[in-house]
Design a protein around this motif. Structure first.
Motif, short mmCIF file in Angstrom:
data_model
loop_
_atom_site.label_atom_id
_atom_site.label_comp_id
_atom_site.label_asym_id
_atom_site.label_seq_id
_atom_site.Cartn_x
_atom_site.Cartn_y
_atom_site.Cartn_z
N VAL A 66 32.84 -17.69 -61.94
CA VAL A 66 32.68 -17.93 -60.51
C VAL A 66 33.37 -16.83 -59.70
N LEU A 67 34.58 -16.46 -60.10
CA LEU A 67 35.30 -15.42 -59.36
C LEU A 67 34.53 -14.10 -59.35
N THR A 68 34.00 -13.70 -60.50
CA THR A 68 33.32 -12.42 -60.57
C THR A 68 31.94 -12.46 -59.90
N VAL A 69 31.23 -13.59 -60.01
CA VAL A 69 29.93 -13.71 -59.33
C VAL A 69 30.13 -13.66 -57.82
N TRP A 74 29.60 -10.77 -52.75
CA TRP A 74 30.33 -10.19 -51.62
C TRP A 74 30.10 -8.69 -51.54
N GLY A 75 30.15 -8.02 -52.70
CA GLY A 75 29.96 -6.57 -52.72
C GLY A 75 28.58 -6.15 -52.28
N VAL A 76 27.56 -6.92 -52.67
CA VAL A 76 26.19 -6.60 -52.27
C VAL A 76 25.98 -6.89 -50.79
N ALA A 77 26.55 -8.01 -50.30
CA ALA A 77 26.33 -8.42 -48.91
C ALA A 77 27.18 -7.62 -47.93
N ASP A 78 28.39 -7.24 -48.33
CA ASP A 78 29.30 -6.58 -47.40
C ASP A 78 30.09 -5.49 -48.13
N ILE A 504 28.89 -5.75 -61.20
CA ILE A 504 30.18 -5.16 -60.81
C ILE A 504 30.08 -3.64 -60.78
N ALA A 505 29.36 -3.06 -61.77
CA ALA A 505 29.19 -1.60 -61.79
C ALA A 505 28.47 -1.12 -60.53
N VAL A 506 27.46 -1.87 -60.09
CA VAL A 506 26.74 -1.52 -58.86
C VAL A 506 27.69 -1.54 -57.67
N VAL A 507 28.50 -2.58 -57.58
CA VAL A 507 29.45 -2.69 -56.46
C VAL A 507 30.47 -1.55 -56.52
N MET A 508 30.97 -1.25 -57.72
CA MET A 508 31.94 -0.17 -57.87
C MET A 508 31.37 1.15 -57.36
N LEU A 509 30.14 1.47 -57.77
CA LEU A 509 29.54 2.74 -57.37
C LEU A 509 29.26 2.79 -55.88
#
Length: 640
Positions: A66-69, A74-78, A504-509
């Motif tokens: 849940v935490l990572t999802v 959050w990373g995709v939206a903001d 997570i990789a997408v958000v990191m990049l």
């Protein structure tokens, strides 16, 4: 009576022994041990000899999942909001806890070297007399494959070049001879003994726990003697496993993101599509993720493992080509000099911290602390992998082999790649510049060699296979951690973790640009902080286990018996005496100073059923009192 004044169990037994001797030993009671076997005689317990039920651990799955999802959503939206928070957390972490990462790296290496050289080094990672599962050559090959990753092709040429052009603060002049050797020494420092010591700590503790003590292949199992069975199976243990999953997710996602950057750069160069963009990186990540899903659900993992072995051969082949077609004589002189420079300057590099000034702190944050955090994040994944291939080896063989052999191989590979890129830059060959992006250095270097126009295509294939195999293997490990140590977790669970990892990789990049590692570095460092503390606890927990191992007990008995026998023999017979085993009076024997009935020695080898209830067992015949056999094991799965 206060707690301090209350006599301990050990003290009471000592008093009882003294009282027994004063009464002529009339009240002596023979010790009672589980299954009637002394703890020094237990041959060990293998994981496949134990009785347990596997199944999805809802607590671990929900806590970590849940935490990572939520983070991915959050990373995709903001992405801007994530970038702001990540930067703030990164700044706080590197300012306030960089000392923790440095301390972990130093403590782990020193402690493991002490363990390897101590009597604990003779303890097997398996039952007494068990032979290693793999030959030494196969074991070394798999060790090298476990940690090589994308390092040779991405960081091998680019990292030394960076240090050569911009040396660490307070070291050498840019582009000088000192900077040339110091650049490789600094790179070796990040990829060498300290990195592999972190892998060895987790791998050794897990292997010992599973193959010597019969526990599950879980991070939490390492702490059973420290936390106790109830806490280990309860929330404390589940929290440790959750931290291990989160660390693995972000550490592996960083590696996948770097692989995608390198692949994207190669694609843009060989196809001429133009500048590498974040959109192209995301497309590459999605295509490779689809490949991982196919491998995970189609049952072709065995073929993927063979491809992974081929990958290593291809990577070593590329290094060999660079050595032969590059500045061979220069490299043959540079390699031994750089290794000696690394060893000679190791303590100086270990001592750098915030106390050296803001410039050093900035360098540490961007490089050394990032690497320590990355290795800590990778340690559950790589550690559990090398634990599974190291069964039957002694602690000494495992620790020294894991720390020294792969490090030495990487020193050669990085020396060849980094030495070549620095030489080409110094000679002013086309394409090299001070601001050359890390992902472009490898391809620029290859472009300056003759007869190897095909190597970029091979490199793209190698990196793609690495992405798929790493995602597959890391997802299986996280599936195990969230399924009570089940070595064959459900495919749906494996795919779930793989998708989260790619997200997570997408958000990191998205937090950096197509040439920057900023987003990868920030999140790896922040998420590794909790597991850095776990690493220190692993040191304590593993040493506690080793102190109560049957082999340790036998060593203590032998020391005591021989010492007393030799003294008495010389006193009574001079040079002419021999040793023989005989019965001593209660409390007067070799084990008089050891409370062999203490739970720390006996509780672990009490056999239990699937519900944790004690069951009779014969260590001589291997038979269970209730007739249970490993072949007829109940394969039911349940959820907690």
């Amino acid at each position: 009576m206060s707690t301090q004044e209350r006599p301990t169990k050990s003290k009471l037994k000592d008093e009882a022994r003294r009282a027994g001797r004063s009464l002529g030993r009339l009240d002596y009671r023979r010790p009672e041990y589980p299954h009637g076997i002394h703890p020094a005689l237990v041959p060990g317990i293998s994981i496949d000899e134990q009785r347990r039920r596997y199944g999805l651990s809802r607590t671990v799955f929900v806590l970590a999942g849940v935490l990572t999802v939520i983070f991915v959503i959050w990373g995709v939206a903001d992405p801007e909001g994530v970038a702001t928070v990540a930067q703030a957390a990164f700044d706080w972490s590197t300012t306030n806890v960089s000392w923790l990462f440095n301390s972990v790296a130093i403590i782990v290496l020193l402690v493991l070297l002490v363990i390897a050289c101590s009597p604990y080094g003779r303890i097997p990672l398996g039952k007494d007399g068990e032979e290693p599962e793999f030959s030494t050559f196969a074991w070394v090959s798999m060790l090298f494959a476990a940690g090589i990753g994308i390092g040779v092709l991405f960081f091998g040429p680019s990292e030394p070049l960076t240090y050569f052009v911009t040396p660490p603060p307070l070291t050498a002049e840019p582009e000088s001879v000192e900077a040339l050797h110091g650049a490789l020494a600094q790179t070796y420092f990040h990829w060498g003994f300290h990195a592999w010591a972190m892998y060895a700590l987790v791998g050794g503790a897990v292997a010992y726990s599973a193959y010597r003590r019969g526990r599950s292949l879980l991070m939490s199992s390492v702490f059973r003697s420290m936390f106790g069975a109830r806490r280990t199976d309860g929330f404390a243990g589940k929290l440790v496993d959750s931290f291990a999953i989160i660390a693995t997710l972000f550490g592996t996602a960083a590696a996948l993101g770097i692989a995608a950057m390198q692949i994207g750069t190669g694609v843009s160069i060989v196809t001429g599509v133009g500048e590498l963009t974040t959109t192209l990186l995301v497309v590459i990540l999605l295509v490779l993720t689809a490949g991982f899903i196919v491998s995970a659900v189609s049952g072709v993992a065995r073929g993927i493992r063979y491809l992974s072995s081929i990958n290593i051969v291809l990577t070593v082949g590329i290094v060999g080509i660079v050595l032969v077609l590059g500045p061979t004589l220069f490299l043959l002189n540079l390699l031994p000099s750089a290794m000696v420079e690394y060893v000679g300057s190791m303590f100086d590099m270990m001592g750098r911290s915030l106390s050296w000034g803001e410039e050093t702190q900035a360098f540490q944050s961007a490089w050394t602390v990032y690497y320590w955090a990355w290795w800590i994040s990778w340690s559950p994944f790589v550690g559990i992998f090398i634990a599974r291939i190291s069964r039957g080896r002694t602690v000494r063989q495992f620790l020294l082999g894991t720390i020294l052999i792969p490090s030495t191989m990487l020193f050669v590979a990085f020396g060849v790649m980094g030495g070549t890129s620095m030489w080409m830059y110094r000679e002013g060959l086309p394409g090299f510049a001070a601001d050359l992006a890390p992902a472009q250095v490898f391809f620029t270097m290859i472009d300056n060699l003759d007869y190897v126009a095909w190597v970029p295509y091979v490199a793209i294939v190698v990196l793609s296979i690495f992405f798929i195999t790493s995602a597959d293997s890391a997802s299986v490990v996280m599936g195990m951690l969230s399924s009570r140590g089940d070595q064959s977790p459900r495919r749906g669970v494996v795919v779930f973790w793989g998708l989260v990892m790619s997200g997570i990789a997408v958000v990191m990049l998205s937090l950096g640009d197509a040439t920057a590692l900023q987003g990868l570095q920030q999140l790896v460092i922040v998420t590794a902080v909790p597991f850095a503390l776990v690493m220190l606890l692993i040191v304590v927990a593993w040493v506690r286990d080793l102190r109560t191992d049957p082999a340790t007990l036998r060593h203590l008995y032998a020391q005591s018996a021989v010492q007393h026998a030799v003294i008495e023999g010389v006193q009574k017979h001079g040079d002419d005496f021999s040793l023989q085993v005989g019965k001593a009076g209660p409390g007067d024997g070799a084990g008089a100073h050891i409370d062999s009935e203490d739970e720390s020695y006996t509780d672990w080898y009490q056999r239990r059923d699937e519900d944790g209830e004690p069951v009779g067992y014969s260590y001589e015949t291997g038979e269970w009192e209730d007739g249970w056999t490993a072949d007829g094991e109940d394969a039911r799965r349940e959820e907690d």
